[in-house]
Design a protein around this motif. Sequence first.
Motif, PDB file in Angstrom:
ATOM      1  N   PRO A  65       0.803  -1.230   0.000  1.00 41.50           N
ATOM      2  CA  PRO A  65       0.000   0.000   0.000  1.00 41.50           C
ATOM      3  C   PRO A  65       0.834   1.277   0.000  1.00 41.50           C
ATOM      4  CG  PRO A  65      -0.965  -1.605   1.482  1.00 41.50           C
ATOM      5  CD  PRO A  65       0.341  -2.185   1.027  1.00 41.50           C
ATOM      6  N   ALA A  66       1.963   1.281   0.716  1.00 41.80           N
ATOM      7  CA  ALA A  66       2.812   2.474   0.762  1.00 41.80           C
ATOM      8  C   ALA A  66       3.472   2.762  -0.582  1.00 41.80           C
ATOM      9  CB  ALA A  66       3.876   2.320   1.847  1.00 41.80           C
ATOM     10  N   GLN A  67       3.536   1.754  -1.484  1.00 36.38           N
ATOM     11  CA  GLN A  67       4.157   1.921  -2.794  1.00 36.38           C
ATOM     12  C   GLN A  67       3.127   2.012  -3.923  1.00 36.38           C
ATOM     13  OE1 GLN A  67       6.735  -1.471  -3.084  1.00 36.38           O
ATOM     14  NE2 GLN A  67       8.068  -0.813  -1.411  1.00 36.38           N
ATOM     15  N   PHE A  68       1.842   2.043  -3.558  1.00 33.28           N
ATOM     16  CA  PHE A  68       0.783   2.041  -4.566  1.00 33.28           C
ATOM     17  C   PHE A  68       0.739   3.361  -5.313  1.00 33.28           C
ATOM     18  CE2 PHE A  68      -3.585   3.220  -5.693  1.00 33.28           C
ATOM     19  CZ  PHE A  68      -3.910   2.177  -6.548  1.00 33.28           C
ATOM     20  N   SER A  69       0.473   3.274  -6.605  1.00 29.66           N
ATOM     21  CA  SER A  69       0.285   4.455  -7.438  1.00 29.66           C
ATOM     22  C   SER A  69      -0.931   4.248  -8.333  1.00 29.66           C
ATOM     23  CB  SER A  69       1.523   4.713  -8.305  1.00 29.66           C
ATOM     24  OG  SER A  69       1.255   5.723  -9.257  1.00 29.66           O
ATOM     25  N   ALA A  70      -1.809   5.234  -8.355  1.00 25.18           N
ATOM     26  CA  ALA A  70      -2.979   5.159  -9.227  1.00 25.18           C
ATOM     27  C   ALA A  70      -2.596   5.273 -10.692  1.00 25.18           C
ATOM     28  CB  ALA A  70      -3.973   6.254  -8.858  1.00 25.18           C
ATOM     29  N   ALA A  71      -1.329   5.615 -10.975  1.00 21.77           N
ATOM     30  CA  ALA A  71      -0.854   5.658 -12.357  1.00 21.77           C
ATOM     31  C   ALA A  71      -0.531   4.273 -12.901  1.00 21.77           C
ATOM     32  CB  ALA A  71       0.377   6.561 -12.459  1.00 21.77           C
ATOM     33  N   SER A  72      -0.506   3.261 -12.037  1.00 20.63           N
ATOM     34  CA  SER A  72      -0.275   1.895 -12.497  1.00 20.63           C
ATOM     35  C   SER A  72      -1.474   1.404 -13.292  1.00 20.63           C
ATOM     36  CB  SER A  72      -0.022   0.978 -11.299  1.00 20.63           C
ATOM     37  OG  SER A  72      -1.148   0.964 -10.445  1.00 20.63           O
ATOM     38  N   GLU A 122      -7.547  -5.926  -2.480  1.00 22.63           N
ATOM     39  CA  GLU A 122      -6.510  -6.308  -1.527  1.00 22.63           C
ATOM     40  C   GLU A 122      -6.263  -7.813  -1.609  1.00 22.63           C
ATOM     41  OE1 GLU A 122      -6.922  -4.798   2.491  1.00 22.63           O
ATOM     42  OE2 GLU A 122      -8.410  -3.331   1.791  1.00 22.63           O
ATOM     43  N   SER A 123      -5.014  -8.203  -1.419  1.00 21.01           N
ATOM     44  CA  SER A 123      -4.633  -9.614  -1.400  1.00 21.01           C
ATOM     45  C   SER A 123      -3.582  -9.813  -0.326  1.00 21.01           C
ATOM     46  CB  SER A 123      -4.076 -10.026  -2.778  1.00 21.01           C
ATOM     47  OG  SER A 123      -3.578 -11.353  -2.748  1.00 21.01           O
ATOM     48  N   MET A 124      -3.701 -10.887   0.444  1.00 17.56           N
ATOM     49  CA  MET A 124      -2.688 -11.185   1.461  1.00 17.56           C
ATOM     50  C   MET A 124      -2.726 -12.667   1.783  1.00 17.56           C
ATOM     51  SD  MET A 124      -4.486  -9.406   4.765  1.00 17.56           S
ATOM     52  CE  MET A 124      -6.097  -9.950   5.382  1.00 17.56           C
ATOM     53  N   ALA A 125      -1.565 -13.222   2.049  1.00 20.40           N
ATOM     54  CA  ALA A 125      -1.483 -14.611   2.466  1.00 20.40           C
ATOM     55  C   ALA A 125      -2.015 -14.736   3.891  1.00 20.40           C
ATOM     56  CB  ALA A 125      -0.043 -15.104   2.397  1.00 20.40           C
ATOM     57  N   ALA A 126      -2.600 -15.894   4.195  1.00 21.28           N
ATOM     58  CA  ALA A 126      -3.139 -16.148   5.526  1.00 21.28           C
ATOM     59  C   ALA A 126      -2.003 -16.524   6.470  1.00 21.28           C
ATOM     60  CB  ALA A 126      -4.197 -17.245   5.469  1.00 21.28           C
ATOM     61  N   ASN A 127      -1.093 -15.582   6.660  1.00 18.09           N
ATOM     62  CA  ASN A 127       0.110 -15.781   7.459  1.00 18.09           C
ATOM     63  C   ASN A 127       0.439 -14.460   8.126  1.00 18.09           C
ATOM     64  OD1 ASN A 127       3.048 -15.659   8.021  1.00 18.09           O
ATOM     65  ND2 ASN A 127       3.098 -17.695   7.110  1.00 18.09           N
ATOM     66  N   TRP A 128       0.677 -14.479   9.447  1.00 16.82           N
ATOM     67  CA  TRP A 128       0.862 -13.242  10.198  1.00 16.82           C
ATOM     68  C   TRP A 128       1.937 -12.344   9.595  1.00 16.82           C
ATOM     69  CZ3 TRP A 128      -1.812 -11.288  14.390  1.00 16.82           C
ATOM     70  CH2 TRP A 128      -1.243 -10.175  15.008  1.00 16.82           C
ATOM     71  N   ALA A 129       3.035 -12.918   9.141  1.00 21.92           N
ATOM     72  CA  ALA A 129       4.165 -12.123   8.651  1.00 21.92           C
ATOM     73  C   ALA A 129       3.982 -11.657   7.212  1.00 21.92           C
ATOM     74  CB  ALA A 129       5.459 -12.927   8.771  1.00 21.92           C
ATOM     75  N   ALA A 130       2.963 -12.143   6.510  1.00 16.69           N
ATOM     76  CA  ALA A 130       2.795 -11.804   5.098  1.00 16.69           C
ATOM     77  C   ALA A 130       2.343 -10.361   4.930  1.00 16.69           C
ATOM     78  CB  ALA A 130       1.780 -12.745   4.455  1.00 16.69           C
ATOM     79  N   PRO A 131       2.772  -9.684   3.865  1.00 21.40           N
ATOM     80  CA  PRO A 131       2.356  -8.298   3.641  1.00 21.40           C
ATOM     81  C   PRO A 131       0.964  -8.221   3.029  1.00 21.40           C
ATOM     82  CG  PRO A 131       3.801  -8.999   1.881  1.00 21.40           C
ATOM     83  CD  PRO A 131       3.752 -10.140   2.867  1.00 21.40           C
ATOM     84  N   ARG A 132       0.298  -7.122   3.266  1.00 20.09           N
ATOM     85  CA  ARG A 132      -0.937  -6.790   2.562  1.00 20.09           C
ATOM     86  C   ARG A 132      -0.553  -6.150   1.232  1.00 20.09           C
ATOM     87  NH1 ARG A 132      -6.080  -5.574   4.954  1.00 20.09           N
ATOM     88  NH2 ARG A 132      -4.995  -5.640   6.962  1.00 20.09           N
ATOM     89  N   LEU A 133      -1.195  -6.567   0.121  1.00 23.24           N
ATOM     90  CA  LEU A 133      -0.887  -6.063  -1.208  1.00 23.24           C
ATOM     91  C   LEU A 133      -2.149  -5.490  -1.844  1.00 23.24           C
ATOM     92  CD1 LEU A 133       1.274  -9.082  -2.417  1.00 23.24           C
ATOM     93  CD2 LEU A 133       2.121  -6.907  -1.516  1.00 23.24           C
ATOM     94  N   VAL A 134      -1.987  -4.558  -2.783  1.00 23.29           N
ATOM     95  CA  VAL A 134      -3.140  -3.898  -3.383  1.00 23.29           C
ATOM     96  C   VAL A 134      -2.966  -3.746  -4.898  1.00 23.29           C
ATOM     97  CG1 VAL A 134      -3.811  -2.634  -1.302  1.00 23.29           C
ATOM     98  CG2 VAL A 134      -2.166  -1.611  -2.887  1.00 23.29           C
ATOM     99  N   ARG A 135      -4.105  -3.688  -5.580  1.00 23.09           N
ATOM    100  CA  ARG A 135      -4.212  -3.273  -6.964  1.00 23.09           C
ATOM    101  C   ARG A 135      -5.506  -2.459  -7.084  1.00 23.09           C
ATOM    102  NH1 ARG A 135      -3.177  -7.829 -11.463  1.00 23.09           N
ATOM    103  NH2 ARG A 135      -3.084  -5.905 -12.705  1.00 23.09           N
ATOM    104  N   TRP A 136      -5.821  -2.025  -8.306  1.00 19.13           N
ATOM    105  CA  TRP A 136      -7.085  -1.311  -8.487  1.00 19.13           C
ATOM    106  C   TRP A 136      -7.729  -1.718  -9.800  1.00 19.13           C
ATOM    107  CZ3 TRP A 136      -8.120   2.712 -12.191  1.00 19.13           C
ATOM    108  CH2 TRP A 136      -7.035   3.048 -12.999  1.00 19.13           C
ATOM    109  N   TYR A 137      -9.029  -1.457  -9.900  1.00 19.31           N
ATOM    110  CA  TYR A 137      -9.761  -1.721 -11.134  1.00 19.31           C
ATOM    111  C   TYR A 137     -10.707  -0.538 -11.394  1.00 19.31           C
ATOM    112  CZ  TYR A 137     -13.763  -3.173  -8.220  1.00 19.31           C
ATOM    113  OH  TYR A 137     -14.799  -3.216  -7.315  1.00 19.31           O
ATOM    114  N   GLU A 138     -11.206  -0.478 -12.616  1.00 20.18           N
ATOM    115  CA  GLU A 138     -12.000   0.691 -13.010  1.00 20.18           C
ATOM    116  C   GLU A 138     -13.329   0.276 -13.626  1.00 20.18           C
ATOM    117  OE1 GLU A 138     -11.377   4.935 -15.348  1.00 20.18           O
ATOM    118  OE2 GLU A 138     -10.256   3.165 -16.051  1.00 20.18           O
ATOM    119  N   ILE A 139     -14.404   0.951 -13.180  1.00 23.55           N
ATOM    120  CA  ILE A 139     -15.720   0.829 -13.790  1.00 23.55           C
ATOM    121  C   ILE A 139     -16.002   2.157 -14.479  1.00 23.55           C
ATOM    122  CG2 ILE A 139     -18.154   0.321 -13.434  1.00 23.55           C
ATOM    123  CD1 ILE A 139     -16.220  -1.967 -12.745  1.00 23.55           C
ATOM    124  N   ARG A 140     -16.243   2.121 -15.794  1.00 27.13           N
ATOM    125  CA  ARG A 140     -16.394   3.366 -16.571  1.00 27.13           C
ATOM    126  C   ARG A 140     -17.853   3.653 -16.889  1.00 27.13           C
ATOM    127  NH1 ARG A 140     -12.458   1.688 -21.347  1.00 27.13           N
ATOM    128  NH2 ARG A 140     -13.642  -0.209 -21.010  1.00 27.13           N
TER     129      ARG A 140
END
Length: 436
Positions: free
Chosen positions: A337-344, A418-436
């Motif tokens: 999340p700290a590295q997320f960019s809406a330009a991706s 959001e996506s994350m492994a079911a593991n305490w040490a795993a990071p939370r990860l993000v992407r985005w999608y668009e509805i036009r």
Amino acid sequence: MFCRMRPPVERISRRVLLGGFAAACTASFPRLLPAAERMSVALEGRAESLPLSPGRAPAAVWRLAGGAPVLRLPRGSSLDLTLANGLSIPTALSGRGLAMPMPLLGQQPLAPGSRATITAAGSRAGTGLLDLRLLADGAAAPVRPLPLIVDEAAAVTIDRDEVFLVEDFRLKPDGTAIAPGTDAKESELLYTVNGQIQPEIALRAQARVRLRLINGCHRAVIAIKIADLETVRVMAIDSQPAEPFLARNGAVVLPPGGRTDVVIDMPAAKAPLQMLLHDGTTARPLARLTPSNEPPLRAAPLPPPAPLPANGLPDKLDLRTAIRAELPLDGADWRLPAQFSAASPPAFQAKAGRVVVLALANKSAGTTVVHLHGQPFRLLDRLDDGWKPYWLDTLAVEAGQTQRIAFLTEQPGRFLMESMAANWAAPRLVRWYEIR
């Protein structure tokens, strides 16, 4: 078409743990807000102390506070959420069960010591969750969420309405609570219910109780069983009414962030009902439902309850003309999340009013949990010829498996995933999608 429920929790394996959705829960909270066209709600991210282990000092934790243990609203509420960030890290408010600007997209992170007003709406009834955990991996303390209830516009016939928020904590030997996304070795695992260790909840015999179970755990997929109570009727999942069905032997399975409403009739027997939690490794006591000293509320149980009022979601989805895409749940396209960019690039794009079918492919060696902001979805059957009788916003996908989900795109906008492994040490990860 109906979900095939699983064996009792004492025999639930990690694979079986991920196979069903149902529920049970408890703990009374007052109605917080009267019906109104527009409301102002003050929220605060703040530090607090929570007793978690006898003989040790209370642990330092962080919490999203809303003035009471549960934020409760009438359906149709328009809200001004004033968020004050009293934490030492930037925050972003996530909402399940509440329509609001997307964190990291329409809502930028809030710096420590800052305040912002976020517009939101309780457009659909159901059990939800507000939290500040999106940017909190590896922080100085774990963050506790705030339960949310948006009431149905029409009355629901029940005697008690109870919230049962399950949270997990990892304590170092010195009693320090650690945040997810960090090494959990040599830490003690504890589960709480509404911030308490193994509470007892008194219920009147023959009372009809709506139990709102919320998995507030950081990464854990959990199963909950009400021992000696087989008639646990699932009424809603992830803020949306379901076609009512029985949870087999009272067993309930929830991914992190998942919510399920069930209805039970408290039996007239004097023995307490033990609630057990299974996290795929062991079963442990979680809470007890105890008969109160009051006389039974009625002579016999009520007939099965009617379905909850509809939330306006479609009865059917036309899969024949659906837009289809495969979405791997790992890989370079996912960002911290700290590295997320809406330009991706977006994960996918679709026009409003179309049906989308996503193949969620988990190619990793462990279970992955995916949360879709903004669009309730149906879990499709393996043969892609039907769906389960409920809507979801969060799904646990087993290692090496692909699950297909379908939803109708409703409102244009950019939405987070959001996506994350079911593991305490795993990071939370993000992407985005668009509805036009």
